[in-house]
Write a protein that holds these residues in place. Structure first.
Motif, short mmCIF file in Angstrom:
data_model
loop_
_atom_site.label_atom_id
_atom_site.label_comp_id
_atom_site.label_asym_id
_atom_site.label_seq_id
_atom_site.Cartn_x
_atom_site.Cartn_y
_atom_site.Cartn_z
N ALA A 353 -35.89 17.25 -47.41
CA ALA A 353 -35.23 18.15 -47.97
C ALA A 353 -36.27 19.47 -48.09
CB ALA A 353 -34.53 17.87 -49.04
N ALA A 354 -37.36 18.81 -48.96
CA ALA A 354 -38.43 19.93 -49.19
C ALA A 354 -39.01 20.48 -47.80
CB ALA A 354 -39.33 19.05 -49.89
N GLU A 355 -39.21 19.73 -46.70
CA GLU A 355 -39.65 20.29 -45.53
C GLU A 355 -38.92 21.27 -45.02
OE1 GLU A 355 -40.11 16.95 -43.04
OE2 GLU A 355 -41.59 15.85 -44.02
N ILE A 356 -37.63 20.90 -44.97
CA ILE A 356 -36.78 21.97 -44.43
C ILE A 356 -36.59 23.30 -45.16
CG2 ILE A 356 -34.22 22.41 -43.77
CD1 ILE A 356 -35.69 20.68 -41.66
N ARG A 357 -36.42 23.11 -46.68
CA ARG A 357 -36.64 24.12 -47.56
C ARG A 357 -37.82 25.13 -47.34
NH1 ARG A 357 -33.79 20.83 -51.27
NH2 ARG A 357 -31.81 21.35 -51.70
N ALA A 358 -38.90 24.39 -46.93
CA ALA A 358 -40.12 25.23 -46.74
C ALA A 358 -39.92 26.06 -45.38
CB ALA A 358 -41.33 24.24 -46.73
#
Length: 556
Positions: A353-358
């Motif tokens: 999730a953090a990767e995609i939000r970035a």
């Protein structure tokens, strides 16, 4: 570390895209199956609409038909039309049997029309161009006998208000099945559409169904694999691009940021518009495969065709779609990224999730840097090869409001431009120029009305949102009273005319108009002055306790 993780994520998705490409290669279109016979049928206009032949079903194996054609075509008295009639079952013409009661209320008409436009799960028919779907679905109407990608989101808006959550969910299930089979959602469920997609609304579809479901988290986790594959399709090749290069649908700008463009994997005339594409390419004085690619990419955009894609802003042979980084596409991919991140969170994968939000934040910054025009205070398409924005005001400028990319200040400036340049008596006009193409003035389209209404309302521009809703709803209802039909598009400039322009006759039905109008008349019950026409327009949604609509973080 963050960049390595993102590159790893894209690399992991590469296998899925390669696998999907291999499956796509197994799909043969009518042009490939019938060769010279296909060309002769389309170029000689055996049928007024080129889509008729590509939707026909052969009565014998294609190779047998082609062999007989080669044997007979040189004989005296050979009749091409008779040959086709003898060897193919033609699609049924749009039904004239259904007659609406235009004296009643329009929402009851729409609620009943879903059954008319609904198709049962498909039965596989050998050699048909139709790609079978496992669940019921809604078609737009008229010549459009199959499901269409971006149309369906707007259809689903109305299905939910009509209390047809079951059918809306089936639509998402069908699209997930297409992603599983091909690695992406084709333009429509036909073999000749597989090489391209359409504006990526799948994430918004999942969100819509989740909002009307008892368990939002379960919906997101169920469709996580499909969301991830859809995203991988649009980003394929991004991890190997150098600054200033493009690959398929991805462009890496000179400053290193990634944005997207529309594309098509084929560079020959579209099967369904073969003659028209050949004529356009012949009039271009450019390499024909280049022109075909641009035409096909414009078909992927959904705006086929518009001055947005034309170098001289007027003539179709100057089309240059793949040179454009479109504001709408990148806004939708930002929204897909946020939905995908939510799905990873729901599936207890916080690192993903953090990767995609970035990635979403990087895209948002890139849109702000390259697509927002500080001088003209408008979001505009960007020519990535020339490093400049296109000087035009179009309804696509509303997408960053719809998806939450815009700042409140930018939203206010866009609202001013809408009032000055796009607001007309019948709603929002698509562009400010009249070229004869259907995605230009004087036409207004239901999906663009909804993008504007929702985006403006989210940013507090409620009066303008209401004005657009009232004007478009009044136009559509008045036309329905006069004709008994809801149309694909409307002339929103001239109150005396219904619609016009484009490469095929005006279609009625019509899926996305039904959906958007149904939604508008729930949100704005006083939009139409003639009260009898909207008497049945309360929401019939089964779940009236659904959560409120998402608000963009920038508008809080």
């Amino acid at each position: 570390m963050q960049r390595r993780a993102l590159v790893a994520l894209l690399a992991a998705c590469a296998f899925n895209v390669a696998f999907a490409s291999a499956q796509e290669a197994e799909v043969e279109t009518p042009a490939q199956l019938y060769g010279k016979l296909f060309e002769e049928v389309q170029l000689n206009r055996v049928f007024p609409d080129g889509k008729t032949f590509v939707d026909a079903v052969p009565k014998e194996p294609p190779a047998t038909i082609v062999q007989r054609y080669e044997e007979e075509r040189g004989k005296s008295g050979f009749d091409l039309s008779a040959f086709v009639a003898a060897h193919f079952t033609l699609p049924e013409a749009p039904s004239d049997a259904y007659r609406s009661d235009a004296s009643g209320d329009v929402c009851s008409h729409i609620d009943a029309l879903w059954e008319v436009l609904q198709r049962k799960p498909d039965v596989t028919e050998q050699y048909s161009s139709l790609l079978p779907l496992p669940a019921p679905y809604v078609v737009p109407g008229g010549r459009f006998r199959e499901i269409y990608y971006w149309d369906s989101y707007f259809t689903m808006l109305g299905l939910e208000e009509s209390g047809r959550h079951d059918l809306a969910r089936h639509m998402v299930d069908n699209f997930a099945s297409l992603i599983e089979r091909f690695g992406h959602i084709p333009n429509g469920n036909r073999t000749y559409y597989v090489s391209r997609s359409q504006p990526p609304f799948f994430g918004l579809m999942v969100d819509l169904v989740a909002a009307h479901s008892a368990d939002r988290t379960a919906v997101h986790t169920t469709f996580l694999p499909a969301l991830a594959k859809e995203y991988a399709f649009w980003m394929e090749g991004a991890d190997t691009l150098a600054p200033g290069e493009a690959h398929r649908r991805v462009v890496r700008l000179p400053d290193g940021t990634l944005l997207n463009r529309y594309w098509d994997d084929r560079d020959r005339p579209r099967d369904e518009s073969y003659r028209e594409d050949v004529e356009t390419a012949r009039g271009s004085n450019r390499p024909q495969p280049e022109v075909y690619r641009h035409l096909r990419a414009a078909a992927e955009s959904g705006w086929d065709f518009s001055s947005r894609w034309l170098e001289d802003g007027n003539r179709l042979p100057t089309i240059r779609t793949t040179d454009v980084v479109p504001v709408d596409l990148n806004s939708l991919l930002y929204r897909l990224e946020t939905v995908l991140a939510e799905a990873y969170e729901a599936d207890r994968k916080p690192e993903k999730a953090a990767e995609i939000r970035a990635r979403a934040e990087l895209r948002k910054a890139a849109v702000q840097r390259h697509v927002w025009d500080d001088e003209k205070t408008i979001f505009a398409d960007y020519l990535w090869r020339e490093d400049r924005r296109i000087d035009a005001v179009t309804a696509a400028a509303l997408y960053p409001l719809f998806t939450g990319i815009a700042t409140p200040e930018q939203a206010g400036e866009v609202a001013k431009a809408v009032r000055a340049d796009l607001l007309k008596p019948g709603g929002l006009v698509t562009t400010t120029v009249a070229t004869g193409e259907q995605w230009d003035a004087p036409n207004g389209w239901a999906p663009l009305q909804w993008i504007a209404i929702k985006g403006l309302a989210d940013y507090g521009e409620t009066d303008l949102a209401r004005t657009i809703a009232e004007r478009f709803a009044s136009k559509a209802v008045a036309a329905w009273r006069a004709t008994g039909k809801l149309m694909e598009k409307y002339n929103v400039v001239d109150e005396q005319l219904v619609t016009g322009g484009g490469e095929y006759p005006t279609q009625d039905g019509f899926g996305w108009t039904n959906g958007v109008l149904r939604k508008i008349l729930v949100l704005y019950p006083d939009a139409v002055k003639e009260r009898d026409a909207v008497a049945g327009c309360a929401s019939r949604a089964a779940n009236d306790n659904r959560p409120p609509a998402r608000q963009p973080a920038t508008a809080q």
